[in-house]
Design a protein around this motif. Structure first.
Motif, short mmCIF file in Angstrom:
data_model
loop_
_atom_site.label_atom_id
_atom_site.label_comp_id
_atom_site.label_asym_id
_atom_site.label_seq_id
_atom_site.Cartn_x
_atom_site.Cartn_y
_atom_site.Cartn_z
N ASP A 28 5.71 -4.76 -5.35
CA ASP A 28 5.61 -3.42 -5.13
C ASP A 28 6.40 -2.50 -6.18
OD1 ASP A 28 4.59 -0.84 -4.64
OD2 ASP A 28 5.20 -0.59 -2.62
N SER A 45 2.60 8.04 -7.75
CA SER A 45 2.07 7.23 -6.56
C SER A 45 1.86 7.90 -5.45
CB SER A 45 3.18 6.06 -6.26
OG SER A 45 2.97 5.55 -4.93
N ASP A 92 -2.22 2.74 -8.34
CA ASP A 92 -1.92 3.08 -6.99
C ASP A 92 -3.25 2.43 -6.21
OD1 ASP A 92 -1.66 3.93 -4.45
OD2 ASP A 92 -1.16 5.91 -4.89
N PRO A 93 -3.17 1.38 -5.31
CA PRO A 93 -4.20 0.77 -4.80
C PRO A 93 -5.03 1.64 -3.77
CG PRO A 93 -2.27 -0.07 -3.85
CD PRO A 93 -1.62 0.77 -4.91
N ARG A 99 0.89 -1.26 -7.86
CA ARG A 99 0.68 -2.44 -8.03
C ARG A 99 0.21 -2.81 -9.51
NH1 ARG A 99 -3.84 -4.33 -3.85
NH2 ARG A 99 -1.97 -4.06 -2.46
N ARG A 120 1.83 -13.12 -8.19
CA ARG A 120 2.16 -11.69 -7.36
C ARG A 120 3.06 -11.02 -7.74
NH1 ARG A 120 0.50 -12.12 -1.11
NH2 ARG A 120 0.43 -9.83 -1.50
N HIS A 131 2.86 3.24 -3.15
CA HIS A 131 2.61 1.87 -3.61
C HIS A 131 2.03 2.03 -5.00
CE1 HIS A 131 3.11 0.19 0.38
NE2 HIS A 131 2.20 1.19 0.64
N GLN A 144 -1.76 -5.41 -11.66
CA GLN A 144 -2.78 -6.32 -11.63
C GLN A 144 -2.63 -7.69 -11.94
OE1 GLN A 144 -5.17 -5.06 -15.37
NE2 GLN A 144 -5.50 -6.91 -15.26
N THR A 145 -3.24 -8.73 -11.13
CA THR A 145 -3.08 -10.04 -11.34
C THR A 145 -3.60 -10.50 -12.97
OG1 THR A 145 -3.78 -10.41 -9.09
CG2 THR A 145 -3.78 -12.48 -10.70
#
Length: 550
Positions: free
Chosen positions: A519, A500, A432-433, A506, A516, A504, A508-509
């Motif tokens: 969500d 969450s 969760d960012p 996410r 990308r 959101h 990671q890259t």
């Protein structure tokens, strides 16, 4: 009689001070004012010895001041009579201590001396008008400077004393006073009325001033300095003898020309004040530099970053060692000798980066990269890193193109596929960012190492087997639970919960191509279920809202 009485009184006060063990009686009698506190803390014997010597000098001074005029050889009237009166007034003013405020004392002193100087220039004979005019102008420099700064505002006074303009003005006024005194003594000698002893005492005023400054610089405390300053009586004796011998007959010789010695005395201090255009650039040492001049550094500075006139200093700062007492010139000589051997192709122990500070044109032939500045090196490094990133991105795009969706029948608009290299056995995560996952991450890493997936709160870490090829990772966000588990074709299928808080989730890259992922929290804040399918080279992640039972 007055001088003898003062001498007897001084000797008696010294004997009394020795008897009672304090220098206060002798100090009051000799100095004519009460002693400071510091006198009581000093040993009495040295102080009393200085006071006895001072009493002898003051008795001689009183005898010089109080004795009558010389045998009358010429009538004294007009300017000469007023001059004698002012000279005696100056002598008395300097002899008797005054406790008036400093500005008032300065005004009274100049009010007595400036008219006496003007009358002395008028009375003296044997000197031409230009000489006497220069003498008068130089004598008025110091009174004008003192009066100007004495009338300054009290709030501005501290800044005046530290300003360069004040220092230059004080130095110029001191130089003018010095030259004026020399010219005045030369004029007295040319006039012929004053004896050789008077002229020698006038010359001694310089020595007495230097003596006071020397004692002040070599001693600490106010006692010795006060006695030394009080013994500066030669100027008083010179004033008294000048007034005493004023009624003699002048010799009236030819007008006096400016001697070479006077011109030399005026020009030489100016040459000493005017400094060189630049400071010396060959003799410096780490011992005399400030703490930040020669700081310890592992690598020498780049030659392009150092101005040409500072490269010798930078070389010395780089090669000097505190445990080796080697002169700067010797170090520079050894460095330039190494430059000569380097230019001839001979082996040298010094690093080329160091020699570049002394002989950049020689080192540049074989190491042109050392001539680049730090900014140029940073640009080159940034360009190199950009090329590497572009190369990695191209390779990652190729790897991404080889990856396929392992479950194409389960389609959703919220999915993505990318390649992931697990060179160092590091996991990739889903988080969760907007949540604080620091504690969750610490708990996951300090616990038992998981085999495939580990979750805690708003963080999930996926561990894939270490391998030399890329792992194709596909993540899909679903709005509801997927079909039942399908284990066929997969080594492991595991599930875990993830929360969450912000709505959101996410991924990671993963790939250097910067793919990308969408969500993964389709239903906003709440608890989600994470299902992981894994086999060598392929990971499939499904994220969907957890049911009430879950």
């Amino acid at each position: 009689m007055a001088a003898s009485a003062f001498l007897a009184l001084t000797v008696g006060s010294v004997i009394l001070s020795l008897a009672i063990g304090t220098a206060t009686p002798a100090w009051v009698v000799t100095m004519w004012y009460p002693p400071d506190e510091i006198v009581g803390t000093c040993p009495p014997v040295p102080v009393l010895g200085g006071l006895l010597l001072l009493g002898l000098v003051k008795s001689w001074t009183l005898w010089q001041v109080l004795r009558g005029p010389a045998l009358r050889a010429a009538p004294t009237w007009g300017a000469a009579a007023w001059l004698r009166l002012l000279l005696y007034a100056n002598a008395v003013w300097l002899l008797i201590p005054s406790f008036l405020p400093g500005p008032i004392e300065t005004i009274i002193g100049w009010a007595l001396w400036v008219p006496a100087l003007v009358l002395l220039v008028v009375v003296v004979t044997g000197s031409g008008r230009p000489f006497r005019l220069v003498l008068l102008l130089l004598g008025l420099v110091e009174p004008a400077r003192s009066l100007t700064y004495g009338l300054a505002d009290a709030a501005v006074e501290p800044r005046l004393f530290v300003s360069p303009a004040y220092q230059v003005t004080a130095m110029a006024a001191a130089l003018a006073t010095f030259v004026m005194t020399v010219m005045l003594l030369l004029a007295q000698r040319r006039d012929g009325r004053w004896s050789r002893v008077t002229l020698l005492i006038g010359l001694g005023t310089f020595a007495s001033g230097f003596l006071v400054e020397l004692v002040d610089s070599l001693t600490r405390g106010g006692t010795i300095e006060s006695i030394a300053a009080a013994m500066d009586v030669l100027s008083i004796v010179w004033l008294a003898r000048t007034a005493h011998e004023l009624n003699r007959e002048p010799s009236r010789k030819a007008p006096l020309r400016v001697p070479t010695a006077v011109m030399a005395a005026a020009v030489l201090p100016l040459l000493m004040v005017v400094g060189p255009e630049g400071g010396p650039r060959l003799s410096y040492t780490w011992r005399s530099d400030g703490p930040m001049e020669c700081w310890g550094r592992r690598e020498p500075p780049r030659v392009a970053d150092i101005p040409a006139h500072e490269r010798d200093r930078a070389y010395l700062c780089s090669v000097r060692k505190p445990d080796r007492d080697v002169s700067d010139q010797e170090l520079l000589g050894m460095g330039r000798g190494a430059c000569a051997r380097f230019a001839a192709g001979e082996p040298v122990k010094a690093r080329p980066a160091l020699l570049a500070l002394l002989c950049p044109e020689v080192v540049a032939r074989r190491h042109p990269d050392l001539m680049l500045s730090s900014a140029q090196m940073e640009r080159q490094q940034a360009e190199k890193e950009n090329v590497q990133r572009e190369e990695l991105a191209r390779e990652a795009r190729k790897e991404d193109a080889l990856c396929r969706d392992p479950w194409p029948a389960l389609r959703t608009r919220f999915q993505a596929t990318a390649s992931y290299y697990d060179w160092d056995a590091q996991p990739y995560g889903i988080y969760d960012p907007k949540a604080d996952t620091e504690d969750d991450s610490g708990a996951l890493w300090t616990g038992d190492p998981p085999e495939t997936v580990a979750t805690r709160g708003s963080l999930a870490l996926i561990f894939t087997p270490s391998q030399d090829w890329a792992t194709c990772v596909t993540a899909k966000a679903l709005s509801s639970a997927p079909p039942p588990l399908r284990r066929k074709g997969w080594d492991k299928v595991v599930e875990a919960d993830i929360v969450s808080e912000s709505g959101h989730l996410r991924m990671q890259t993963l790939s250097a191509s910067r793919v990308r992922f969408p969500d993964l929290a389709r239903r906003g804040p709440g608890r989600y279920r994470l299902r992981l399918y894994t086999r060598p080279g392929v990971d499939l992640i499904l994220v969907y809202p957890a049911g009430r039972a879950a």
